[in-house]
Design a protein around this motif. Structure first.
Motif, mmCIF file in Angstrom:
data_model
loop_
_atom_site.group_PDB
_atom_site.id
_atom_site.type_symbol
_atom_site.label_atom_id
_atom_site.label_comp_id
_atom_site.label_asym_id
_atom_site.label_seq_id
_atom_site.Cartn_x
_atom_site.Cartn_y
_atom_site.Cartn_z
ATOM 1 N N ILE A 79 -12.859 -4.814 -12.834
ATOM 2 C CA ILE A 79 -12.389 -3.975 -13.937
ATOM 3 C C ILE A 79 -12.398 -2.501 -13.520
ATOM 4 O O ILE A 79 -11.466 -1.752 -13.814
ATOM 5 N N ALA A 80 -13.444 -2.076 -12.815
ATOM 6 C CA ALA A 80 -13.498 -0.696 -12.337
ATOM 7 C C ALA A 80 -12.366 -0.416 -11.355
ATOM 8 O O ALA A 80 -11.768 0.675 -11.369
ATOM 9 N N TRP A 81 -12.039 -1.377 -10.519
ATOM 10 C CA TRP A 81 -10.921 -1.219 -9.580
ATOM 11 C C TRP A 81 -9.594 -1.096 -10.339
ATOM 12 O O TRP A 81 -8.759 -0.268 -9.998
ATOM 13 N N LEU A 82 -9.397 -1.927 -11.371
ATOM 14 C CA LEU A 82 -8.179 -1.850 -12.172
ATOM 15 C C LEU A 82 -8.062 -0.493 -12.877
ATOM 16 O O LEU A 82 -6.979 0.101 -12.938
ATOM 17 N N ILE A 83 -9.164 0.002 -13.414
ATOM 18 C CA ILE A 83 -9.149 1.288 -14.093
ATOM 19 C C ILE A 83 -8.840 2.413 -13.083
ATOM 20 O O ILE A 83 -8.113 3.354 -13.401
ATOM 21 N N SER A 84 -9.370 2.282 -11.890
ATOM 22 C CA SER A 84 -9.099 3.323 -10.893
ATOM 23 C C SER A 84 -7.631 3.355 -10.501
ATOM 24 O O SER A 84 -7.112 4.403 -10.111
ATOM 25 N N LEU A 85 -6.930 2.224 -10.621
ATOM 26 C CA LEU A 85 -5.489 2.206 -10.324
ATOM 27 C C LEU A 85 -4.698 3.012 -11.345
ATOM 28 O O LEU A 85 -3.606 3.498 -11.043
ATOM 29 N N LEU A 86 -5.207 3.140 -12.558
ATOM 30 C CA LEU A 86 -4.525 3.905 -13.600
ATOM 31 C C LEU A 86 -4.493 5.398 -13.292
ATOM 32 O O LEU A 86 -3.620 6.109 -13.779
ATOM 33 N N PHE A 87 -5.450 5.893 -12.514
ATOM 34 C CA PHE A 87 -5.580 7.321 -12.266
ATOM 35 C C PHE A 87 -5.007 7.737 -10.922
ATOM 36 O O PHE A 87 -5.282 8.837 -10.453
#
Length: 88
Positions: A79-87
């Motif tokens: 989930i943290a990896w997916l969120i980092s893709l947003l930024f």
């Protein structure tokens, strides 16, 4: 390897130790403990005692909780990896 001279000093004859910059004194690990000294007891951590318990129920609960924690951390990392893709 180690010879004691008349004045009580020690000398290393090993050329590998001399090249490595070692001191010419004998290490203190060769000394025997005094009779009054208490032996140091290594205390195991709680998780080590839990995983090495003689009771199968305690060991089993450790394995299950460790597996659940591993799954939670993997999902959280994803989930943290997916969120980092947003930024990006």
């Amino acid at each position: 390897m180690v010879e004691q001279k008349e004045n009580g000093n020690f000398e290393n004859d090993d050329p590998a130790l001399a090249r490595a910059g070692s001191t010419s004194q004998e290490s203190s690990t060769d000394k025997e403990p005094s009779p009054k000294a208490k032996p140091e007891i290594e205390k195991e951590s709680f998780s080590e005692r839990w995983s090495n318990s003689r009771f199968w129920l305690v060991r089993g609960s450790y394995v299950v909780l460790r597996a659940v924690w591993t799954v939670v951390m993997v999902i959280g990392g994803f989930i943290a990896w997916l969120i980092s893709l947003l930024f990006i």
